[in-house]
Design a protein around this motif. Structure first.
Motif, mmCIF file in Angstrom:
data_model
loop_
_atom_site.group_PDB
_atom_site.id
_atom_site.type_symbol
_atom_site.label_atom_id
_atom_site.label_comp_id
_atom_site.label_asym_id
_atom_site.label_seq_id
_atom_site.Cartn_x
_atom_site.Cartn_y
_atom_site.Cartn_z
ATOM 1 N N SER A 66 0.821 -1.214 0.000
ATOM 2 C CA SER A 66 0.000 0.000 0.000
ATOM 3 C C SER A 66 0.857 1.267 0.000
ATOM 4 N N ASN A 70 0.793 4.051 -3.001
ATOM 5 C CA ASN A 70 0.502 5.461 -2.748
ATOM 6 C C ASN A 70 1.631 6.360 -3.234
ATOM 7 N N THR A 136 -4.852 -6.626 -7.195
ATOM 8 C CA THR A 136 -4.061 -5.433 -7.505
ATOM 9 C C THR A 136 -3.408 -5.581 -8.868
ATOM 10 N N TRP A 152 -4.541 3.896 -1.230
ATOM 11 C CA TRP A 152 -4.640 2.557 -0.646
ATOM 12 C C TRP A 152 -4.433 2.621 0.863
ATOM 13 N N VAL A 161 -5.175 -5.384 0.458
ATOM 14 C CA VAL A 161 -4.991 -4.024 -0.048
ATOM 15 C C VAL A 161 -5.885 -3.776 -1.256
ATOM 16 N N ASP A 162 -5.908 -4.734 -2.169
ATOM 17 C CA ASP A 162 -6.709 -4.588 -3.385
ATOM 18 C C ASP A 162 -8.201 -4.621 -3.083
ATOM 19 N N PHE A 165 -9.396 -1.385 -1.460
ATOM 20 C CA PHE A 165 -9.496 -0.299 -2.437
ATOM 21 C C PHE A 165 -10.778 -0.424 -3.254
#
Length: 275
Positions: A66, A70, A136, A152, A161-162, A165
């Protein structure tokens, strides 16, 4: 469309990483190779030999996916890119140009996009199929979409993480779409095949620390976005509270440590403060 790509690498297989980058390099403006670990000997020189489209970033310590994404978002914004392509080190595009032409074409719906992964698409499905969550790797996200979502979640190091989002975007009314144009071949865990009573099945052999993150982070994401996470919740429960644990019991080692990590992840998700 000006596209900046980022691939986040951690102890990568050199040949696989180079094949991955080569599968889309010609159709993007620049590739940020974000080093979350030292690279194997000779790999950095092999990457720079690919030309000035390659930029080596990161300080070789594991900042997590993440944080790297970013940072790539900020670099893409500052460079005037229109979209960010997010990639994993072990994913290889098949017909990336076809995917790109489709999702940037005049009939593409507004939102963000992902390919079929490992043949997940079905024959005859719509040209653009809405999804709740996606990997992702292979996502093409217009910069204004990332701006609205706010990037993220840096509370998540790797796993979820994906999904976080995508669910966050969905909660804001931003739809993701999968297209059958082009596809991505992506390796999941350390997959092995086992045979029991004549039945052949796959095991993924995630280490305990990854299992902790998978359960903790995805369960937190489900709690954060209840208005849009229903279908993902049902799929996650079916996969990670039934199918994967059974396969672990039948074909994996270190079960005590793995199931302890799963329980810790569940407890951590239940006690987490949602913000």
């Amino acid at each position: 469309m000006r596209i900046l790509a980022v691939t986040v690498v951690y102890e990568p297989d050199p040949d696989l990483l180079l094949r991955s980058i080569a599968s889309y390099l010609d159709d993007v403006e620049k590739v940020l190779v974000w080093r979350n670990s030292p690279l194997p000997e000779g790999l950095e020189s092999a990457l720079t030999a690919l030309g000035d489209k390659i930029a080596l970033c990161g300080d070789r310590t594991n900042a997590g996916i993440s944080v790297a994404l970013n940072a790539a978002w900020r670099i893409a914004t500052e460079s005037g890119a229109d979209a960010l392509l997010t990639m994993d080190q072990d994913s290889i595009w098949i017909h990336f140009k076809e995917f790109l032409d489709t999702v940037t074409g005049p009939d593409a719906p507004e939102g963000f996009y992902a390919p079929q992964v490992n043949g997940t698409g079905k024959e005859g499905e719509p040209r653009f199929l809405p999804f709740d969550t996606a990997f992702t790797s292979g996502m093409l996200i217009p910069i204004p979409v990332i701006d609205r979502v706010g990037g993220w979640c840096e509370d998540f190091l790797v796993d979820g993480v994906d999904n976080e989002f995508c669910l966050h975007a969905g909660s804001l009314g931003i739809q993701g779409y999968r297209t059958a144009a082009g596809r991505l071949e992506h390796a999941l865990g350390k997959m092995e095949f086992r045979t029991l009573f004549g039945l052949r099945f796959r095991t993924y052999n995630y280490p305990p620390e990854r299992l902790f993150g998978i359960y903790r982070n995805n369960l937190i994401a489900i709690r954060k976005y209840p208005s849009v996470s229903g279908r993902f919740r049902r799929k996650f429960y079916r996969t990670w509270f039934w199918k994967r644990p059974v396969r672990m019991l039948l074909g994996e080692r270190n079960l005590k440590e793995k199931f302890a990590a799963i329980w810790r992840g569940i407890r951590a998700a239940r006690s987490a403060e949602i913000r």
